[in-house]
Write a protein that holds these residues in place. Structure first.
Motif, PDB file in Angstrom:
ATOM      1  N   LYS A  57      -5.878  11.856   2.376  1.00 22.95           N
ATOM      2  CA  LYS A  57      -4.818  11.064   2.362  1.00 22.95           C
ATOM      3  C   LYS A  57      -5.503   9.769   2.853  1.00 22.95           C
ATOM      4  O   LYS A  57      -5.384   8.638   1.921  1.00 22.95           O
ATOM      5  CB  LYS A  57      -3.405  11.240   3.063  1.00 22.95           C
ATOM      6  CG  LYS A  57      -2.365  10.335   2.921  1.00 22.95           C
ATOM      7  CD  LYS A  57      -1.236  10.756   3.862  1.00 22.95           C
ATOM      8  CE  LYS A  57      -0.047   9.639   3.378  1.00 22.95           C
ATOM      9  NZ  LYS A  57      -0.115   8.297   3.980  1.00 22.95           N
ATOM     10  N   GLU A  61      -6.129   6.362   0.120  1.00 17.19           N
ATOM     11  CA  GLU A  61      -5.446   5.111   0.215  1.00 17.19           C
ATOM     12  C   GLU A  61      -6.485   4.022   0.323  1.00 17.19           C
ATOM     13  O   GLU A  61      -6.179   2.729  -0.016  1.00 17.19           O
ATOM     14  CB  GLU A  61      -4.442   5.231   1.470  1.00 17.19           C
ATOM     15  CG  GLU A  61      -3.320   6.343   0.899  1.00 17.19           C
ATOM     16  CD  GLU A  61      -2.216   6.233   1.872  1.00 17.19           C
ATOM     17  OE1 GLU A  61      -2.148   5.475   2.726  1.00 17.19           O
ATOM     18  OE2 GLU A  61      -1.332   7.050   1.831  1.00 17.19           O
ATOM     19  N   SER A 274       3.561   7.146   6.446  1.00 15.43           N
ATOM     20  CA  SER A 274       3.716   6.014   5.845  1.00 15.43           C
ATOM     21  C   SER A 274       2.286   5.830   5.309  1.00 15.43           C
ATOM     22  O   SER A 274       1.332   6.228   5.495  1.00 15.43           O
ATOM     23  CB  SER A 274       3.803   4.702   6.848  1.00 15.43           C
ATOM     24  OG  SER A 274       5.061   5.081   7.612  1.00 15.43           O
ATOM     25  N   ASP A 275       2.170   4.840   4.258  1.00  8.64           N
ATOM     26  CA  ASP A 275       1.024   4.497   3.532  1.00  8.64           C
ATOM     27  C   ASP A 275       0.429   3.413   4.448  1.00  8.64           C
ATOM     28  O   ASP A 275       0.923   2.780   5.278  1.00  8.64           O
ATOM     29  CB  ASP A 275       1.198   4.131   2.177  1.00  8.64           C
ATOM     30  CG  ASP A 275       1.918   2.800   1.994  1.00  8.64           C
ATOM     31  OD1 ASP A 275       1.159   1.888   2.138  1.00  8.64           O
ATOM     32  OD2 ASP A 275       3.134   2.812   1.943  1.00  8.64           O
ATOM     33  N   SER A 276      -1.003   3.429   4.135  1.00  8.49           N
ATOM     34  CA  SER A 276      -1.676   2.524   5.134  1.00  8.49           C
ATOM     35  C   SER A 276      -1.621   1.068   4.757  1.00  8.49           C
ATOM     36  O   SER A 276      -1.679   0.313   5.760  1.00  8.49           O
ATOM     37  CB  SER A 276      -3.340   2.833   4.804  1.00  8.49           C
ATOM     38  OG  SER A 276      -3.734   2.677   3.098  1.00  8.49           O
TER      39      SER A 276
END
Length: 313
Positions: A57, A61, A274-276
């Motif tokens: 992941k 990202e 959360s996304d980076s």
């Protein structure tokens, strides 16, 4: 540019994404070094190893912005059973990879596996040229295994006709071993190691001196004052390039400001939830950047920081 504007304006302006990461494969370590919270088992955070799916992941990202990953924070990377799979994933995306090891796990076969993985740079901590000086800091360590691991790497590179990984002997200068510094360069050259570096030691208790503090101040981060106490050689400025260029991700996905936050006290986000991009541009991250610009001396993890002041022979 946003970093330069931030320094000039004293306001945390930020755009873009990090181009450099430190990713922690594991907090587990086979040694017990006296200035290392991992070796001393003094973390308040749990010990564990990076999940391969979480790593996928992270890379997915950030693969378009990141071109350098140091697979090291705390712990011994090669104690992660799937460590070289992490390297292979990053290399598929043409990301430069590096790590640091105490070399106790580098067998002949492991050395060949390392070369095949595509790892670009391997730092081998040697820290002594006799067992007595080595184990003074690298507690529970065996110097002969370090030498053997390094020899295995040199042999594997030759056998597979590979220029990588670039091999570095890193010698942590402390009082018990500082007299051996000239010889470590000779040893590295004799063995076929690509580079030798002397590193200053971060000491947590240094104000009134420390038994590990080198007598030669050229090898130390600290300077003796007229009253007999010690202070950092270099004054901290209210700025830090790393807050604009890189992040550190712990084995369980926590994002922390830099490698000086060893116990992950300043959590700026969590990658598993959360996304980076949203973490990197979040208000909490920007507040930390702002605190660096306004009063870096007031931040606990910054007080013993050597960023921008490394010595080297």
């Amino acid at each position: 540019m946003s970093y330069l504007f931030s320094r000039l304006s004293k306001n945390a302006i930020h755009s873009g994404l990090p181009f450099s990461l430190s990713i922690e494969p594991t907090t587990a370590c086979n040694l017990g070094c006296p200035e290392c919270p991992s070796g001393l088992k003094q973390f308040t955070r749990p010990t564990g190893k990076l999940d391969l799916d979480l790593h996928e992941k992270i890379i997915k990202e950030l693969r378009l912005s990141v071109f350098y990953i140091n697979y090291y924070f705390q712990g011994e990377p090669f104690s992660h059973p799937d460590f070289l799979q992490l390297i292979a994933v990053a290399k598929r995306h043409k990301i430069y990879t590096a790590t640091s090891t105490n070399a106790h796990f580098i067998t002949k076969q492991k050395a060949e596996d390392i070369v095949h993985s595509g790892l670009d740079r391997l730092i081998i901590s040697i820290d002594g040229l006799t067992q007595e000086t080595y184990e003074n800091y690298r507690i529970h360590g065996t110097l002969s295994r370090v030498i053997e691991g390094a020899e295995n790497m040199v042999e594997a590179k030759k056998k597979l006709n590979s220029k990588t990984p670039h091999l570095i002997f890193q010698f942590l200068a402390v009082r018990p071993n500082e007299h051996e510094i000239p010889q470590v360069f000779a040893l590295g050259s004799e063995m076929g190691i690509d580079e030798v570096r002397i590193k200053s030691a971060q000491l947590y208790d240094y104000k009134n001196g420390n038994v590990l503090m080198p007598e030669n101040e050229n090898y130390s981060r600290y300077r003796k004052q007229a009253d007999g106490t010690y202070k950092m050689k270099h004054k901290l400025g209210n700025h830090c390039w790393r807050m604009w260029s890189s992040s550190v991700i712990t084995w369980d996905g926590k994002v922390v400001p830099c490698c000086f936050d060893k116990d992950a006290k300043h959590i700026l986000g969590t990658m598993d939830s959360s996304d980076s991009s949203s973490i990197w541009k979040s208000p909490v991250y920007n507040r930390f950047r702002q605190s660096v610009l306004r009063s870096r001396n007031a931040i606990d993890i910054c007080k013993n920081c050597s960023e921008g002041s490394k010595v080297w022979v």
